[in-house]
Design a protein around this motif. Structure first.
Motif, mmCIF file in Angstrom:
data_model
loop_
_atom_site.group_PDB
_atom_site.id
_atom_site.type_symbol
_atom_site.label_atom_id
_atom_site.label_comp_id
_atom_site.label_asym_id
_atom_site.label_seq_id
_atom_site.Cartn_x
_atom_site.Cartn_y
_atom_site.Cartn_z
ATOM 1 N N LEU A 182 -27.484 -40.479 69.711
ATOM 2 C CA LEU A 182 -27.776 -39.327 68.856
ATOM 3 C C LEU A 182 -28.612 -38.342 69.679
ATOM 4 O O LEU A 182 -29.714 -38.680 70.154
ATOM 5 C CB LEU A 182 -28.529 -39.759 67.606
ATOM 6 C CG LEU A 182 -27.728 -40.685 66.672
ATOM 7 C CD1 LEU A 182 -28.635 -41.331 65.645
ATOM 8 C CD2 LEU A 182 -26.607 -39.912 65.994
ATOM 9 N N LEU A 183 -28.095 -37.126 69.859
ATOM 10 C CA LEU A 183 -28.656 -36.166 70.813
ATOM 11 C C LEU A 183 -29.367 -35.016 70.092
ATOM 12 O O LEU A 183 -29.091 -34.704 68.929
ATOM 13 C CB LEU A 183 -27.559 -35.602 71.711
ATOM 14 C CG LEU A 183 -26.701 -36.622 72.461
ATOM 15 C CD1 LEU A 183 -25.595 -35.922 73.240
ATOM 16 C CD2 LEU A 183 -27.573 -37.469 73.397
ATOM 17 N N THR A 184 -30.282 -34.381 70.844
ATOM 18 C CA THR A 184 -30.928 -33.125 70.451
ATOM 19 C C THR A 184 -30.825 -32.163 71.627
ATOM 20 O O THR A 184 -30.249 -32.496 72.674
ATOM 21 C CB THR A 184 -32.408 -33.343 70.086
ATOM 22 O OG1 THR A 184 -33.109 -33.817 71.250
ATOM 23 C CG2 THR A 184 -32.556 -34.364 68.970
ATOM 24 N N ASP A 185 -31.394 -30.983 71.480
ATOM 25 C CA ASP A 185 -31.397 -30.032 72.596
ATOM 26 C C ASP A 185 -32.197 -30.553 73.773
ATOM 27 O O ASP A 185 -31.931 -30.203 74.929
ATOM 28 C CB ASP A 185 -31.986 -28.682 72.131
ATOM 29 C CG ASP A 185 -31.100 -28.013 71.099
ATOM 30 O OD1 ASP A 185 -29.889 -28.322 71.095
ATOM 31 O OD2 ASP A 185 -31.616 -27.180 70.315
ATOM 32 N N ALA A 186 -33.199 -31.420 73.486
ATOM 33 C CA ALA A 186 -34.047 -31.948 74.558
ATOM 34 C C ALA A 186 -33.464 -33.192 75.209
ATOM 35 O O ALA A 186 -33.944 -33.602 76.269
ATOM 36 C CB ALA A 186 -35.441 -32.257 74.010
#
Length: 443
Positions: free
Chosen positions: A123-127
Motif C-alpha cells: 500500500l503506497l503513498t506519495d512518500a
C-alpha cells in the motif's frame, strides 16, 4: 491451502463464464515510517472497475506489530472473454474515512482455481510504502442451491449470510472449533486493552494540547503586556523628546535674538567707522587737489610779478597746453560736482536705511520682550531721519554711549562745509592776459 468445491444438486452458469472470487486479507504490517498511525482505527476498502462496486472490512486498530485482519470478501462476476480475466480493482487503507494508502491490482493476477494464491501487496503513498498486506485469492465457478445463476458482466459483492456458496466458503475458511469462544474472548480482551491504550493516548494528547494552548495564551498575554509597557515607554520618551526640543527651540530663538542684536550693533559700529574713514579720505583728496590748484595759481602770480617787475616777457605755455589745461579744469569741476551730488544722495539714503533698520529693531525687541514694562521708543519721521545723523563719538565711550546719541548735527551743514571749497560758481578765474609786445620784445 485450498477449499473444496461442491456443485451437486446446485444451479450453475450454463456458459461456465460466471465465477466467484474469494479475497482473503490475513495480515497487515505498517511500515516503520508510519508510526504516526499507530493506535488509529483503520479499514480496508475494495473498489472494482470504475468504483461503483465497493466493499469495506470491519475496523481494526493499527499497531507496530502485524495486525491479524481475518477479513474475507466475495465478488461474483461474468467474464465473457475467457481466458481474458482482466478487470481493475483498487485496494485502499483508510483512517477516519481518509485514504492513506493505495494499491492498484487486477483480477487476472488473482488465483484462477480453488487453490489460494498468496501475494504481498504494498500500500503506497506519495512518500513511499505505507504498509504491506498479506492477501490470499482464489476463484470458483458460480453455483447456488436456491435460484439459477444469472450472467452479470458488471459484477457485485456477495453477502455470505444470504448466499449459499459464499456462506459455505466462509464457514470453511473460518471454522468454529471448541476453543473459538475462548479465542474470541482473548481477542476481545486484546482489543479492549488496545482500545484502552488508544483512549489513554488520546487523553494524553488532549491534555498535552490543552497545556500547550494554555501556555500559548499565557505567552500571548505576556506579549500583549510587554507591548503595552513598551508603548507607554515610547509615549513617555516621545513627550520628553518633544519637551526637550521645545526648550532647545526657545533657547535657540533667544540665542538668535542675542546674536542678531550683537550683529546689528557691530554693523552700526562698522558703518560709523567706514563713514568717518570715507569722509576723511574724500576730505584728504579734496585738500590735495586744492593745494595743487593753489600752487598753480601761486606759480602764475609769481611769473606775473616777475614780468611786471623786471619787464621780461611772461613765458606762457603754448596755446594747445592752455587749452588742455582749461579743458582739464572743466572736467575736474564737473567731476567734483558729480561726486558731491552722489555723496549727498548716498548719505541721505544711508540715513533713511539706518532709521528704518533702527525702527524694525525696536519693534522686534518690543515684541520679544512682552513681559517687560519698557515702552518702545517713538518712531522718528523718515524726513527727520533723512536730515539728522547720529553724532560721532570715540570708541571708548562704548555701545551704550552711541545708543544714547549724545550729539547730532545737521547733514546740510556738513555737506556745505565739505563741498564749499570744491564747488565752482560761475566761470573759473581767468588768467591775466599777456601784455602786447613792446619795444622790449615779448611773446
Amino acid at each position: 491451502r485450498h477449499f473444496f468445491s461442491c456443485a451437486a444438486m446446485a444451479h450453475g452458469d450454463p456458459d461456465e463464464k460466471t465465477f466467484l472470487y474469494i479475497l482473503y486479507l490475513e495480515h497487515l504490517q505498517l511500515d516503520a515510517s508510519a508510526v504516526d498511525y499507530v493506535g488509529s482505527e483503520a479499514a480496508i476498502f475494495w473498489y472494482v472497475g470504475d468504483g461503483e462496486q465497493y466493499h469495506s472490512s470491519q475496523t481494526m486498530v493499527l499497531t507496530k506489530e502485524p495486525v491479524r485482519c481475518a477479513y474475507c470478501s466475495f465478488y461474483s462476476i461474468t467474464l465473457p472473454n475467457l481466458p481474458d480475466r482482466s478487470l481493475s480493482v483498487t485496494m485502499t487503507l483508510s483512517v477516519n474515512d481518509e485514504h492513506i494508502g493505495v494499491a492498484f491490482l487486477d483480477f487476472k493476477d488473482f488465483g484462477e482455481s480453488h487453490v489460494f494464491k498468496e501475494d504481498k501487496v504494498k500500500l503506497l503513498t506519495d512518500a513511499g510504502v505505507l504498509a504491506v498486506a498479506t492477501l490470499h485469492t482464489a476463484s470458483q465457478a458460480r453455483w447456488s442451491y436456491s435460484a439459477p445463476i444469472q450472467a452479470d458482466t458488471t459484477g457485485f459483492f456477495v453477502d455470505p449470510s444470504s448466499d449459499d456458496q459464499a456462506k459455505q466458503l466462509h464457514e470453511y475458511i473460518f471454522p468454529k472449533a471448541d476453543g473459538t469462544e475462548e479465542q474470541d474472548k482473548a481477542d476481545a480482551k486484546a482489543e479492549e486493552e488496545v482500545e484502552k491504550a488508544r483512549q489513554e493516548e488520546e487523553a494524553r494528547k488532549k491534555r498535552e494540547a490543552e497545556r500547550l494552548e494554555e501556555q500559548r495564551r499565557e505567552d500571548e498575554r505576556r506579549e500583549a503586556q510587554r507591548k503595552r509597557e513598551q508603548e507607554e515607554r515610547e509615549a513617555t520618551r516621545r513627550l520628553e523628546d518633544e519637551r526637550r526640543r521645545e526648550d532647545e527651540r526657545q533657547r535657540a530663538q533667544e540665542d538668535a535674538r542675542d546674536a542678531r542684536d550683537a550683529r546689528d550693533e557691530r554693523r552700526e559700529e562698522r558703518r560709523a567707522d567706514m563713514s568717518m574713514s570715507d569722509r576723511h579720505e574724500r576730505q584728504r583728496r579734496w585738500e590735495e587737489e586744492e593745494e595743487a590748484e593753489r600752487r598753480r595759481r601761486d606759480d602764475f602770480e609769481r611769473r606775473k610779478r616777475d614780468y611786471l617787475e623786471k619787464g621780461e616777457p611772461l613765458s606762457s605755455p603754448p596755446t594747445s597746453d592752455r587749452r588742455k589745461e582749461r579743458q582739464q579744469w572743466e572736467e575736474d569741476r564737473e567731476r567734483l560736482k558729480r561726486d558731491a551730488r552722489r555723496l549727498r544722495e548716498r548719505e541721505l539714503a544711508d540715513l533713511e536705511r539706518r532709521a528704518e533698520d533702527r525702527r524694525r529693531q525696536i519693534e522686534a525687541l518690543t515684541n520679544s520682550r512682552i513681559s517687560s514694562n519698557v515702552a518702545p521708543q517713538p518712531r522718528e519721521p523718515r524726513e527727520a531721519a533723512s536730515r539728522t545723523a547720529r553724532g560721532s563719538h570715540s570708541k571708548t565711550e562704548g555701545t551704550a554711549g552711541r545708543r544714547q546719541e549724545r550729539g547730532s548735527y545737521p547733514l546740510a551743514a556738513r555737506e556745505d562745509s565739505a563741498s564749499e571749497e570744491l564747488t565752482f560758481d560761475g566761470e573759473e578765474e581767468e588768467a591775466p592776459k599777456e601784455p602786447k609786445a613792446s619795444h622790449h620784445g615779448g611773446a
